[in-house]
Scaffold this motif. Structure first.
Motif: not given
Ligand SMILES: *Cc1c(COP(=O)(O)O)cnc(C)c1O
Length: 490
Positions: A170, A196, A199
């Motif tokens: 993500g 987190f 972002s």
């Molecule tokens: C988990 C998460 C991410 C990051 O996703 P990953 O796949 O772990 O890189 C980004 N934003 C929020 C709000 C998250 O909870």
């Protein structure tokens, strides 16, 4: 805890024969020897009795000559964690529990207490393995292949969006979204503060400058009034942001109509961080599909997982095609290795996409299970009036990825971090809410706009807790969390 304690009690005058009959009946291998006042004196194990026989005891002798020793015992207030540590240190499986008068009230059994309740664990369906096996059978092990293509199409169709690019995380998806908007040094990007770090970090990857935006008290997501204030400031500075990263917290969409109407007025695109809200809806439409681009995460603790992975989605097909290009090292269509732009190694592998395809098929079940967890907590603790559950406005269909609450502060003296610590002693993994970005040492130098005079995110963070919320949680585990939480908050 074994509560039928009467079955385990013996006295100095009890005959060894009787004691053996009890051991035989209970199968626990442990007796509690009481003194004449009924207080716990010591434990007697089947090993103790064996040694008595070896030293010449007869079966109709009593326990009168048995030596006094200090046996291990715990109180009613001993935490599960401490009790387990005592069992581990002494290689035993049972521990008597006594009240403040020294009267035994139960026996702890290792099998019952040695059970950690985790925050959010992967929950595989039936057919992930078939897609992965297919990838092996056809030797599609690369970061491309039929599972990747199908996963993108299936996800896009599920959330009803034009196209999707399957990526390694993500975070990578957010990074690419910023890159696709040509965000670079000196640019401003607005971002929800209550989130987190993933972002916001990609803003720094691009050498841009984050400006953090508070939450509102109605959805805990980005506050329209804080956003408006930030825009007014940006206009004064003559520095409009190049994007706004709107986070959908704990499975719940932000109030997208309000946020979109502000951003549209300033012609600034929204990147929707829907890492936590796959399966959620805003006014009936899938969360993650409201911005110019949206991102999802398939990290291990998210509502569905590929162990690690992400997706960038958009109704703009060209953006997604460009994302795929950048995610595969930005290799120009030439027979030799030619690059005219900076690229990344951000594609999802065909094996993991297979896991994702299986997981997509059970997404709705997982959403319903998590919602049921939230409502079980809410119902089970409805009598504790200091709890304020994460609100769910009527336009929201939240997945309740994590069941979250804060305390109505005026009445409480305990922090979220303290609640988490107390639950940990009972082997329950809870977490404080995300520590807001504007409070992070790394981000302390950046601008922050609050909802009103006081910061909502700070307030929620102070007393907020995320409870274990796995879609595979048993009702016993749920009840255990409810019981322990009631003890802490009553
Ligand atoms: C988990 C998460 C991410 C990051 O996703 P990953 O796949 O772990 O890189 C980004 N934003 C929020 C709000 C998250 O909870």
């Amino acid at each position: 805890m074994i509560n039928n304690i009467q079955e385990f009690l013996i006295y100095r005058e009890t005959k060894v024969r009787e004691a053996l009959a009890i051991l035989d009946r209970t199968g626990v291998g442990l007796l509690l020897l009481l003194d004449k006042d009924g207080a716990f004196e010591r434990t007697v194990t089947d090993g103790d009795i064996r040694r008595l026989f070896l030293s010449g005891f007869q079966i109709d002798d009593s326990f009168a000559p048995l030596p006094k020793i200090q046996s291990l015992v715990v109180s009613e207030n001993t935490s599960r964690r401490d009790a387990l540590n005592i069992m581990n240190k002494n290689a035993i499986n049972h521990l008597p529990v006594v009240n403040e008068l020294g009267i035994p009230v139960g026996i702890l059994d290792r099998r019952e207490i040695d059970e950690q309740i985790l925050l959010s664990t992967p929950h595989m369906g039936e057919i992930e393995r078939e897609f992965v096996d297919e990838a092996f059978r056809t030797n599609w092990i690369a970061p491309l292949g039929p599972n990747v293509d199908a996963f993108e199409k299936e996800l896009a169709s599920l959330v009803d969006i034009e196209s999707a690019a399957a990526l390694s995380s993500g975070t990578a998806a957010i990074h690419l979204a910023l890159r696709l908007l040509n965000i670079g040094a000196g640019d401003l990007v607005f971002c929800s503060t209550l989130t987190f770090a993933a972002s916001a970090n990609p803003i720094i990857y691009q050498n841009a400058e984050p400006v953090f935006i508070d939450s509102d008290p109605y959805s805990w997501n980005m506050s329209a009034s804080a956003l408006e204030k930030a825009f007014i400031w940006a206009v004064q500075q003559n520095r409009l942001p190049k994007a706004v990263i709107v986070v959908n917290l704990y499975g719940q969409s932000a109030d997208m109509d309000s946020l979109l109407s502000i951003c549209n007025r300033y012609s600034v695109p929204i990147i929707e961080d829907a890492a936590e809200s796959l399966g959620a809806k805003y006014k009936g439409r899938a969360s993650g599909t409201f911005g110019l681009m949206g991102i999802y995460s398939f990290n291990g603790n998210k509502i569905i997982t590929t162990s690690g992975g992400g997706m960038l989605v958009s109704n703009n097909k060209e953006l997604i095609e460009k994302a795929r290009f950048l995610a595969t090292q930005a290799r120009d269509p030439a027979p030799h290795y030619q690059h005219s732009q900076l690229g990344y190694n951000y594609r999802m592998s065909n094996i993991l996409a297979g896991v994702g395809r299986g997981q997509l098929r059970v997404l709705q079940d997982r959403v319903e299970a998590r919602r049921a967890v939230f409502h079980a907590y809410k119902e089970g603790l409805s009598d504790i009036d200091i709890i304020e559950w994460m609100p769910e406005p009527d336009w929201s269909y939240s997945t309740h990825w994590l069941s979250a609450f804060a305390l109505k502060q005026s009445k409480t003296l305990i922090t979220g971090a303290e609640i988490v610590k107390k639950l940990a002693a009972e082997m329950i993994e809870a977490r404080p809410l995300w520590k807001p970005m504007h409070l992070q040492p790394f981000y302390s130098g950046y601008m922050y706009f609050s909802h009103d005079e006081s910061s909502i995110a700070d307030k929620i963070f102070d007393t907020g807790v995320c409870l274990p919320s796995g879609s595979n949680m048993s009702s016993e585990s749920l009840n255990r969390v409810i019981t322990e939480l009631r003890k802490i908050l009553k």
